[in-house]
Design an enzyme around this catalytic site. Structure first.
Site, mmCIF file in Angstrom:
data_model
loop_
_atom_site.group_PDB
_atom_site.id
_atom_site.type_symbol
_atom_site.label_atom_id
_atom_site.label_comp_id
_atom_site.label_asym_id
_atom_site.label_seq_id
_atom_site.Cartn_x
_atom_site.Cartn_y
_atom_site.Cartn_z
ATOM 1 C CG HIS A 1 0.266 4.035 7.878
ATOM 2 N ND1 HIS A 1 -0.737 3.354 7.252
ATOM 3 C CD2 HIS A 1 1.405 3.356 7.591
ATOM 4 C CE1 HIS A 1 -0.240 2.312 6.598
ATOM 5 N NE2 HIS A 1 1.059 2.290 6.797
ATOM 6 C CG HIS B 1 -0.335 -0.047 2.539
ATOM 7 N ND1 HIS B 1 -0.823 -0.788 3.594
ATOM 8 C CD2 HIS B 1 0.777 0.583 3.030
ATOM 9 C CE1 HIS B 1 -0.056 -0.611 4.648
ATOM 10 N NE2 HIS B 1 0.915 0.227 4.338
ATOM 11 C CD GLU C 1 2.803 -1.545 6.559
ATOM 12 O OE1 GLU C 1 2.669 -0.373 6.920
ATOM 13 O OE2 GLU C 1 3.034 -1.859 5.378
ATOM 14 C CG HIS D 1 8.181 -1.567 4.075
ATOM 15 N ND1 HIS D 1 7.286 -2.576 4.330
ATOM 16 C CD2 HIS D 1 7.500 -0.417 4.321
ATOM 17 C CE1 HIS D 1 6.115 -2.051 4.694
ATOM 18 N NE2 HIS D 1 6.220 -0.748 4.715
HETATM 19 C C1 DHB Z 1 6.175 3.339 2.411
HETATM 20 C C2 DHB Z 1 5.629 2.091 2.695
HETATM 21 C C3 DHB Z 1 4.522 1.972 3.555
HETATM 22 O O1 DHB Z 1 3.961 0.787 3.900
HETATM 23 C C4 DHB Z 1 3.955 3.111 4.118
HETATM 24 O O2 DHB Z 1 2.865 2.956 4.898
HETATM 25 C C5 DHB Z 1 4.509 4.367 3.861
HETATM 26 C C6 DHB Z 1 5.610 4.484 3.006
HETATM 27 C C7 DHB Z 1 7.323 3.505 1.470
HETATM 28 O O3 DHB Z 1 7.975 2.518 1.084
HETATM 29 O O4 DHB Z 1 7.587 4.652 1.070
HETATM 30 FE FE FE Z 2 2.459 1.087 5.540
#
Ligand code: DHB
Ligand code: FE
Length: 286
Positions: free
Chosen positions: A59, A12, A239, A192
């Site tokens: 978030h 997302h 997540e 991530h």
């Molecule tokens: C990014 C990834 C995410 O899951 C998020 O909520 C905000 C930013 C990103 O990789 O930039």
């Molecule tokens: Fe996210």
């Protein structure tokens, strides 16, 4: 009775919203990601779900660190987005289905999940970006029940608890008297990390393992404690809890129909998976 047609897991990342607004679908950076949705569009056009249960993490748009439910279920007629920053346009609102929401809430609480129920709830990019990816046209053909899982402020729920939540949601959907075709979605991930010493961390091997296990043996993933999962997938890779809940809600025989995996989109290993849910009764009849 309501029927679960299958599940979708999708990243997302907010900058996807900006890429959509700027029509960057064929740009060399974005094409390998957006083309992963061609299959999704065909599948949704064939299956035509009426309703969608979407597991996601907020978030900071609706919930903040001062009050952050572990699990929250929306029961609103409509879910609005607001300006979240990130350079993404504010999304149009998503239609809700309060009667379906209350059925899920009643069933979850009876099943001893002490959820927070929300008659008003803003939804952030973790809901609106997947909507825009799945249905790129003007109309979103499903009404949604958003289910928030805390992946932000520790302590987080375990992978096993999220799988169990999904299973309870799956049973609740199938005990709903209306004839709905229901799609279940889990958003976020895969690996991530957005900040700290390991910002930019990605773990392709572990992502592949998670996607493989998710199909046939999701219980195997419950052996990872949250700390260990974060070491392997990054602070925001957790997540994946939303994907665990999505998988739990698939009550039948599950097969992977489609998978796309591309590194990176922004800071994230971007993944899109479509899982079919064949009801067991249908299997017995075959
Ligand atoms: C990014 C990834 C995410 O899951 C998020 O909520 C905000 C930013 C990103 O990789 O930039
Ligand atoms: Fe996210």
């Amino acid at each position: 009775m309501a029927r679960i047609i299958g599940g979708i897991g999708t990243t997302h990342v907010p900058s996807i919203g900006k890429a959509i607004a700027d029509k960057k679908h064929d740009d060399p950076y974005w094409k390998p990601f957006f083309s992963g949705f061609d299959y999704v569009h065909g599948w949704l056009a064939r299956e035509r779900p009426d309703a969608m249960v979407i597991f996601y993490n907020d978030h900071g748009l609706n919930f903040f660190l001062d009050k952050l439910p572990t699990f929250a279920v929306g029961a609103a007629p409509e879910y609005r987005n607001e300006d979240e920053g990130w350079g993404i346009p504010v999304s149009r609102a998503v239609a809700g289905d309060p009667d379906f929401s209350w059925h899920l809430i009643d069933t979850l609480v009876a099943d001893e999940f002490d959820i927070t129920m929300c008659q008003e709830m803003l939804v952030d990019h973790a809901v609106t970006i997947p909507m825009a990816l799945m249905w790129p046209g003007e109309r979103w053909p499903v009404k949604i029940v958003p289910i928030e899982i805390n992946t932000v402020q520790h302590p987080l729920p375990s992978l096993g608890r999220c799988l169990a939540l999904g299973r309870s949601v799956g049973r609740a959907i199938e005990s709903y008297a209306r004839d709905l075709k229901v799609l279940v979605v889990g958003t976020g991930g895969l690996s991530h990390q957005l900040d700290g010493e390991r910002a930019g961390f990605i773990n392709k091997e572990f992502d592949q393992l998670c996607m493989d296990r998710l199909v046939a043996e999701p219980e195997a993933l419950t052996r990872y404690a949250i700390r260990e999962f974060i070491e392997l997938a990054g602070a925001q890779g957790v997540e994946f809890l939303n994907w665990m809940a999505m998988r739990g809600a698939l009550t039948g025989s599950v097969a992977q129909l489609h998978r796309n995996y591309h590194i990176p989109i922004s800071n994230t290993a971007a993944a899109t998976v479509v899982l079919e849910n064949r009801p067991r009764a249908e299997l017995r009849a075959a």
